[in-house]
Scaffold this active site. Structure first.
Site, PDB file in Angstrom:
ATOM      1  CD  GLU A 151      -2.927  -1.212   0.258  1.00  0.00           C
ATOM      2  OE1 GLU A 151      -3.097  -0.199  -0.446  1.00  0.00           O
ATOM      3  OE2 GLU A 151      -3.606  -2.249   0.112  1.00  0.00           O
TER       4      GLU A 151
ATOM      5  CB  CYS B  89      -1.807   6.994   1.125  1.00  0.00           C
ATOM      6  SG  CYS B  89      -3.289   6.239   1.798  1.00  0.00           S
TER       7      CYS B  89
HETATM    8  P1  NAD Z   1       8.465   5.036   4.477  1.00  0.00           P
HETATM    9  O1  NAD Z   1       8.486   4.257   3.233  1.00  0.00           O
HETATM   10  O2  NAD Z   1       9.570   5.971   4.751  1.00  0.00           O
HETATM   11  O3  NAD Z   1       8.406   4.036   5.744  1.00  0.00           O
HETATM   12  C1  NAD Z   1       7.399   3.066   5.888  1.00  0.00           C
HETATM   13  C2  NAD Z   1       7.888   1.986   6.830  1.00  0.00           C
HETATM   14  O4  NAD Z   1       8.941   1.252   6.206  1.00  0.00           O
HETATM   15  C3  NAD Z   1       8.450   2.492   8.151  1.00  0.00           C
HETATM   16  O5  NAD Z   1       8.083   1.602   9.179  1.00  0.00           O
HETATM   17  C4  NAD Z   1       9.953   2.465   7.906  1.00  0.00           C
HETATM   18  O6  NAD Z   1      10.713   2.370   9.084  1.00  0.00           O
HETATM   19  C5  NAD Z   1      10.080   1.202   7.069  1.00  0.00           C
HETATM   20  N1  NAD Z   1      11.258   1.119   6.199  1.00  0.00           N
HETATM   21  C6  NAD Z   1      11.967   2.135   5.640  1.00  0.00           C
HETATM   22  N2  NAD Z   1      12.931   1.638   4.825  1.00  0.00           N
HETATM   23  C7  NAD Z   1      12.813   0.283   4.874  1.00  0.00           C
HETATM   24  C8  NAD Z   1      13.494  -0.780   4.224  1.00  0.00           C
HETATM   25  N3  NAD Z   1      14.496  -0.564   3.371  1.00  0.00           N
HETATM   26  N4  NAD Z   1      13.105  -2.048   4.477  1.00  0.00           N
HETATM   27  C9  NAD Z   1      12.071  -2.309   5.319  1.00  0.00           C
HETATM   28  N5  NAD Z   1      11.393  -1.334   5.978  1.00  0.00           N
HETATM   29  C10 NAD Z   1      11.750  -0.051   5.738  1.00  0.00           C
HETATM   30  O7  NAD Z   1       7.065   5.793   4.510  1.00  0.00           O
HETATM   31  P2  NAD Z   1       6.516   6.803   5.608  1.00  0.00           P
HETATM   32  O8  NAD Z   1       7.162   8.125   5.460  1.00  0.00           O
HETATM   33  O9  NAD Z   1       6.526   6.145   6.941  1.00  0.00           O
HETATM   34  O10 NAD Z   1       4.974   6.912   5.186  1.00  0.00           O
HETATM   35  C11 NAD Z   1       4.483   7.812   4.243  1.00  0.00           C
HETATM   36  C12 NAD Z   1       4.191   7.093   2.951  1.00  0.00           C
HETATM   37  O11 NAD Z   1       3.255   6.036   3.186  1.00  0.00           O
HETATM   38  C13 NAD Z   1       3.531   7.986   1.924  1.00  0.00           C
HETATM   39  O12 NAD Z   1       4.106   7.733   0.667  1.00  0.00           O
HETATM   40  C14 NAD Z   1       2.074   7.534   1.932  1.00  0.00           C
HETATM   41  O13 NAD Z   1       1.387   7.815   0.745  1.00  0.00           O
HETATM   42  C15 NAD Z   1       2.217   6.082   2.200  1.00  0.00           C
HETATM   43  N6  NAD Z   1       0.998   5.490   2.743  1.00  0.00           N
HETATM   44  C16 NAD Z   1       0.234   4.676   1.928  1.00  0.00           C
HETATM   45  C17 NAD Z   1      -0.968   4.154   2.402  1.00  0.00           C
HETATM   46  C18 NAD Z   1      -1.823   3.279   1.524  1.00  0.00           C
HETATM   47  O14 NAD Z   1      -2.728   2.641   2.049  1.00  0.00           O
HETATM   48  N7  NAD Z   1      -1.615   3.242   0.221  1.00  0.00           N
HETATM   49  C19 NAD Z   1      -1.400   4.442   3.695  1.00  0.00           C
HETATM   50  C20 NAD Z   1      -0.599   5.256   4.493  1.00  0.00           C
HETATM   51  C21 NAD Z   1       0.594   5.770   4.002  1.00  0.00           C
END
Ligand code: NAD
Length: 453
Positions: A224, A258
């Site tokens: 997502e 998102c």
């Molecule tokens: P992010 O990708 O920076 O982090 C998401 C998660 O992944 C965190 O827990 C982070 O610690 C972890 N992470 C980071 N790098 C990683 C790696 N290499 N391997 C494994 N885990 C890793 O995103 P964010 O800033 O926390 O969230 C914002 C983003 O989430 C926005 O792009 C938003 O649109 C999206 N989002 C999507 C939905 C959906 O349902 N489509 C819902 C909420 C948020």
């Protein structure tokens, strides 16, 4: 190592600390989940559901605590946090109530039956922007007989600890839903364990890295990811109804949705009126302490998010966009605050067009023809949601068909019902959460031919 949780609304003052999970703790959490999975899956579905209901009841009782925890740690206004707790609980209850029908064995032809079986033990890695609703993907996996190890974003470690405590207090069997704490390195370490699937909510860049690792392991992934949702306002749209919705769609949660409206496309006939009325409404928003009842918009989650947003806006202004309002840190507020911003003169070379903008910044762009509107709407890597406003039902249906998105909302219709599958196409991800499809994406089909059962 300790993570310090910072208050983005109070000059980044420390709210508390949480311990980052060590490699040994991550391994142990996955081992507990693996040990628990067989016995958990062997329970009849009704017993699993009964074992999870106390957790939902406990969350309901602690609703205000959960809402305030979110508001303090990531800056969401308390009104929105409360609404999100209610929405999440409604969603969780729907899953518990509807799982028996959705997961029931299905006869394909006489004597041959498809069963939905769990995949195993999963890693559930989540963002920070709607922490309680995000748990729904983990919950649907667990209801279906999987076990999960959850890792929330490093921006909400205290909220994660609170949920971990609630899961233990609710008496959910050990290992069924475990938690680890930390940032990207902990997420990466979790993916290195013996896991059978990944449920990931986060940015597109991280999602691609997670998917690559899942591919190497040949395990399924639900992704997502981000969005750059277009809103299309056709000349016959009811602006009185549409404008408050558009405002909310962009500025709620300080733009950190998102599925938020990220590019507004308005027919030239109503462009100036829409721009003017939205600007007046954006200027009237009350920014400030998210815990105050009358605050309309709090801060962004963290300084890094504010820095990124400022870079995106600066890029637009340097390339010729005009800020009709905002485009600055509001005076007198100390934290990750950014004023509601409306941009005109946005062109497609600008970062605010090409990238996901996770903050209160709305580009408003005119269009002349239907074809131009659809072409602009689809000119994005993403395909999560889209909004269409028109009084013409045939036009709405045509636009809904032509826009490449997982979800299209016409004239503000809500798509939040838990029965509705939610997820994106293109760079917005794979798989669905919620609805029948959500359960299908955390289970596998097993065909038993000839048993008659
Ligand atoms: P992010 O990708 O920076 O982090 C998401 C998660 O992944 C965190 O827990 C982070 O610690 C972890 N992470 C980071 N790098 C990683 C790696 N290499 N391997 C494994 N885990 C890793 O995103 P964010 O800033 O926390 O969230 C914002 C983003 O989430 C926005 O792009 C938003 O649109 C999206 N989002 C999507 C939905 C959906 O349902 N489509 C819902 C909420 C948020």
């Amino acid at each position: 190592m300790l993570i310090t949780s910072k208050n983005p609304a109070q000059g980044f003052a420390a709210l508390g600390q949480a311990k980052t999970s060590s490699s040994a703790e991550i391994q142990a959490a996955v081992a507990r989940a693996r040990r628990a999975q067989g016995p958990w899956a062997a329970l009849p579905l009704a017993e699993r559901i009964a074992a999870l209901r106390p957790l939902i009841a406990l969350m309901e009782g602690e609703g205000e605590v959960l809402a305030r925890a979110v508001s303090r740690e990531m800056g969401q206004t308390i009104r929105l946090s409360r609404a999100q707790v209610d929405l999440a609980l409604e969603n969780f209850a729907w899953k518990l109530d509807n799982a028996p029908a959705i997961l029931a064995p299905r006869e394909t032809c006489p004597g041959t039956v498809v069963h939905r079986i769990p995949i195993g033990t999963g890693a559930a890695i989540f963002s920070w922007n709607f922490p309680l609703p995000n748990l729904r993907t983990a919950l649907q996996a667990v209801i279906a007989g999987n076990t999960v190890v959850v890792k929330y974003s490093e921006e909400v470690p205290l909220f994660s600890a609170l949920l971990d405590d609630l899961v233990a207090r609710a008496g959910v069997p050990e290992g069924v839903m475990g938690f680890v704490t930390g940032g990207a390195d902990v997420g990466q370490a979790l993916l290195e364990q013996e896991i059978d699937f990944v449920s990931f909510t986060g940015s597109a860049d991280t999602g691609r890295a997670v998917y690559a690792r899942a591919a190497e392991k040949c395990i399924p992934a639900v992704l997502e990811l981000g969005g750059s949702s277009p809103g299309l306002v056709f000349p016959d749209a009811n602006l009185d109804a549409a404008l408050p919705q558009l405002l909310e769609q962009r500025f709620s949660n300080a733009g950190q949705f998102c599925s938020a409206l990220k590019r507004l496309l308005v027919h030239t006939d109503s462009f100036e009126e829409v721009l003017g009325r939205l600007t007046t409404a954006a200027r009237a928003m009350t920014l400030g302490d998210p815990l105050k009842e009358d605050t309309d918009m709090g801060p962004l989650v963290a300084a890094r998010q504010l820095d990124l947003l400022e870079e995106q806006v600066a890029d637009a202004l340097e390339r010729g966009a005009v800020a009709v309002c905002g485009a600055m840190r509001p005076e007198g507020l100390h934290g990750a605050f950014f004023a509601p911003t409306i941009l005109k003169g946005v062109t497609r070379d600008m970062r605010v067009w090409r990238e996901e903008v996770f903050g209160p910044v709305l580009p408003v762009v005119p269009f002349e023809t239907y074809a131009e509107a659809i072409e602009m709407a689809n000119d994005t890597l993403y395909g999560l949601t889209a909004l269409v406003y028109t009084g013409d039902a045939a036009l709405a249906a045509r636009a809904a068909r032509d826009i490449r998105a997982g979800v299209v909302s016409v004239n503000g219709a809500s798509f939040r019902d838990p029965a509705n599958p939610f997820g994106g196409v293109k760079g917005s991800g794979l798989g669905r959460e919620n609805g029948v499809e959500g359960f299908y994406d955390v289970t596998q089909a097993k065909l038993i031919a000839g048993s008659g059962a």
